[in-house]
Design an enzyme around this catalytic site. Sequence first.
Site, PDB file in Angstrom:
ATOM      1  N   GLU A 168       0.795  -1.232   0.000  1.00 54.85           N
ATOM      2  CA  GLU A 168       0.000   0.000   0.000  1.00 54.85           C
ATOM      3  C   GLU A 168       0.827   1.282   0.000  1.00 54.85           C
ATOM      4  O   GLU A 168       0.594   2.190   0.795  1.00 54.85           O
ATOM      5  CB  GLU A 168      -0.959  -0.009   1.196  1.00 54.85           C
ATOM      6  CG  GLU A 168      -1.877  -1.213   1.179  1.00 54.85           C
ATOM      7  CD  GLU A 168      -2.782  -1.312   2.408  1.00 54.85           C
ATOM      8  OE1 GLU A 168      -2.680  -0.479   3.307  1.00 54.85           O
ATOM      9  OE2 GLU A 168      -3.596  -2.257   2.438  1.00 54.85           O
ATOM     10  N   ASN A 210       2.081  -5.234  -3.124  1.00 53.50           N
ATOM     11  CA  ASN A 210       0.678  -5.530  -2.846  1.00 53.50           C
ATOM     12  C   ASN A 210      -0.081  -4.233  -2.570  1.00 53.50           C
ATOM     13  O   ASN A 210       0.413  -3.360  -1.837  1.00 53.50           O
ATOM     14  CB  ASN A 210       0.629  -6.430  -1.597  1.00 53.50           C
ATOM     15  CG  ASN A 210      -0.732  -7.037  -1.326  1.00 53.50           C
ATOM     16  OD1 ASN A 210      -1.326  -7.650  -2.211  1.00 53.50           O
ATOM     17  ND2 ASN A 210      -1.237  -6.877  -0.108  1.00 53.50           N
ATOM     18  N   HIS A 247     -10.289  -5.786  -2.517  1.00 50.79           N
ATOM     19  CA  HIS A 247     -11.363  -5.601  -1.538  1.00 50.79           C
ATOM     20  C   HIS A 247     -12.499  -4.867  -2.242  1.00 50.79           C
ATOM     21  O   HIS A 247     -12.471  -3.644  -2.371  1.00 50.79           O
ATOM     22  CB  HIS A 247     -10.877  -4.759  -0.352  1.00 50.79           C
ATOM     23  CG  HIS A 247      -9.932  -5.484   0.539  1.00 50.79           C
ATOM     24  ND1 HIS A 247     -10.312  -6.550   1.322  1.00 50.79           N
ATOM     25  CD2 HIS A 247      -8.618  -5.289   0.794  1.00 50.79           C
ATOM     26  CE1 HIS A 247      -9.274  -6.987   2.010  1.00 50.79           C
ATOM     27  NE2 HIS A 247      -8.233  -6.243   1.702  1.00 50.79           N
ATOM     28  N   GLU A 276      -6.495 -10.516  -1.346  1.00 51.93           N
ATOM     29  CA  GLU A 276      -7.338 -10.240  -0.167  1.00 51.93           C
ATOM     30  C   GLU A 276      -8.800 -10.122  -0.575  1.00 51.93           C
ATOM     31  O   GLU A 276      -9.536  -9.241  -0.109  1.00 51.93           O
ATOM     32  CB  GLU A 276      -6.862  -8.950   0.523  1.00 51.93           C
ATOM     33  CG  GLU A 276      -5.391  -8.989   0.911  1.00 51.93           C
ATOM     34  CD  GLU A 276      -4.909  -7.765   1.688  1.00 51.93           C
ATOM     35  OE1 GLU A 276      -5.752  -6.978   2.159  1.00 51.93           O
ATOM     36  OE2 GLU A 276      -3.685  -7.604   1.800  1.00 51.93           O
ATOM     37  N   ASP A 278     -12.572  -9.953  -1.084  1.00 53.03           N
ATOM     38  CA  ASP A 278     -13.886 -10.006  -0.441  1.00 53.03           C
ATOM     39  C   ASP A 278     -14.786  -9.042  -1.205  1.00 53.03           C
ATOM     40  O   ASP A 278     -14.307  -8.071  -1.792  1.00 53.03           O
ATOM     41  CB  ASP A 278     -13.854  -9.699   1.065  1.00 53.03           C
ATOM     42  CG  ASP A 278     -13.066  -8.459   1.440  1.00 53.03           C
ATOM     43  OD1 ASP A 278     -12.762  -7.621   0.555  1.00 53.03           O
ATOM     44  OD2 ASP A 278     -12.761  -8.301   2.628  1.00 53.03           O
TER      45      ASP A 278
HETATM   46  O1  9MR Z   1      -8.052  -7.680   8.267  1.00 54.03           O
HETATM   47  C1  9MR Z   1      -7.089  -6.910   8.945  1.00 54.03           C
HETATM   48  C2  9MR Z   1      -7.678  -6.353  10.222  1.00 54.03           C
HETATM   49  O2  9MR Z   1      -7.932  -7.405  11.140  1.00 54.03           O
HETATM   50  C3  9MR Z   1      -6.750  -5.334  10.837  1.00 54.03           C
HETATM   51  O3  9MR Z   1      -7.393  -4.712  11.925  1.00 54.03           O
HETATM   52  C4  9MR Z   1      -6.355  -4.301   9.797  1.00 54.03           C
HETATM   53  C5  9MR Z   1      -5.395  -3.315  10.388  1.00 54.03           C
HETATM   54  O4  9MR Z   1      -4.811  -2.516   9.437  1.00 54.03           O
HETATM   55  O5  9MR Z   1      -5.760  -4.928   8.696  1.00 54.03           O
HETATM   56  C6  9MR Z   1      -6.648  -5.787   8.043  1.00 54.03           C
HETATM   57  O6  9MR Z   1      -6.026  -6.342   6.902  1.00 54.03           O
HETATM   58  C7  9MR Z   1      -5.647  -5.416   5.901  1.00 54.03           C
HETATM   59  C8  9MR Z   1      -4.422  -5.958   5.215  1.00 54.03           C
HETATM   60  O7  9MR Z   1      -3.411  -6.212   6.133  1.00 54.03           O
HETATM   61  C9  9MR Z   1      -3.941  -5.007   4.138  1.00 54.03           C
HETATM   62  N1  9MR Z   1      -4.965  -4.662   3.200  1.00 54.03           N
HETATM   63  C10 9MR Z   1      -6.216  -4.219   3.809  1.00 54.03           C
HETATM   64  C11 9MR Z   1      -6.713  -5.234   4.814  1.00 54.03           C
HETATM   65  C12 9MR Z   1      -8.063  -4.836   5.335  1.00 54.03           C
HETATM   66  O8  9MR Z   1      -7.979  -3.630   6.043  1.00 54.03           O
END
Ligand code: 9MR
Length: 457
Positions: A168, A210, A247, A276, A278
């Site tokens: 990111e 990513n 996402h 990722e 969904d």
């Molecule tokens: O799903 C993850 C969530 O449990 C955490 O609180 C969050 C914190 O930043 O991160 C989420 O996963 C993220 C992933 O690491 C990177 N891309 C976005 C995902 C969803 O926010």
Amino acid sequence: MANSSRAPGRSRRLRAALVVSAAVGLLATAGAVVLPGSASAASTLGASAAERGRYFGTAVAVSRLNDSAYTTILNREFNQVTAENEMKIDALQPNQGQFNYGNADRLVQHARSQNMLVRGHTLAWHSQQPGWMQNMSGTTLRNAMLNHVTQVATHFRGQIEWWDVVNEAFADGGSGARRDSNLQRTGNDWIEAAFRAARQADPNADLCYNDYNIDNWNDAKTQAVYRMVQDFKSRGVPIDCVGLQSHFTGGSNYPSNYRTTLSSFAALGVDVHITELDIRNAPTDAYRNVVNDCLAVARCKGITVWGIRDSDSWRSSENPLLFNGSGQKKPAYDAVLTALNNGTPPPTGNPTTPPPTGNPTTPPPGGGCTATVTPGQVWGDRYNTSVTVSGASTWSVVVAITPPQRISTTWSGSPTWDSSGNVMTMRSNGSGNTFGFTTMMNGNSSARPQIRSCTAG
Ligand code: 9MR
């Protein structure tokens, strides 16, 4: 896959075998033996994806491994895992110089016990930094980031198939600029520095960039990431893959040009992964489209959904996953499985006529069984082979491959390899008397596998 500076090491071959064992386990569970190149209807996501040379994975929250309903679905359906949070910087290095690998190691152990591949997520990121790192800047931060990359990639060396090296790093909106962050402020070259450090620490892992909102080919953010990857490839920065988080929740929808995005990145010479996935309210059409798009792009290596049940999702109120809170399969699950089962292997070249069957079978005297080769489907870069054993219900078959050809995937047997990687011993594992494998041609399109022996017992 790797660039030319990387040896296709032993761990890579072992991981290739893991993919397959996962499929085998899943197939065995399903009570089915599927022949390559034939119409088939695998009954789990992982098994079906594996038949098409892909993985189907999920994000895992390690704490939920104690929930047997969760773990039952995980082990049955998926052959790849990503730690949802346990390999992030704050989890692994909560205090500077103090590494905490407990939860991440637990996931890796679980994955290994189930023959699942592991995606490492993530080595360098502006978010989920521990407090000590958030407060750093300049050279101190750059060095701390590189040290983290090196320490972590070294710790997991040989156990991670793909690393999200940087996550990111680009801004949303139309600017096409890098995201402002403490890491970005250490200098624009922080991303390539992270990739170089990761390559040095684990030369056999594939290294990915990513990001989210890089799904729509027309978006400035997608174009900006594309240009970075193009630049990295042209300058020899070690990058192997791009992860599209995908996402499709919270306002961003599946774009109709998604396949163009996947194939455009792939055309740069990197693999693409859907990392990722969904989708808000889990519409069957969008899920089906994502699967079909991945299957249509040879370098799309697999799909990871961001959680198992809706209740496990970071956006649980949107019910974006394939299983409901009770662990039951949703219509989107059926759409995904059907799309996988309907998928043919990707069009990497013009399918050619399989070579004549010939008689490559050489049962040694006293071996007690006969192994018969049936050539399978052939693509531009690889071909399938199946081998049927008669005369014994438990057996081991030795198969020799002519280098630079290399077996990349096997199914319905338990393979081991000699030190050269060119000789595979396939043992029966209860999946029946036919096993199969995919061989990468690597420039030699004429050689075919030779059966060296078939031994009963
Ligand atoms: O799903 C993850 C969530 O449990 C955490 O609180 C969050 C914190 O930043 O991160 C989420 O996963 C993220 C992933 O690491 C990177 N891309 C976005 C995902 C969803 O926010």
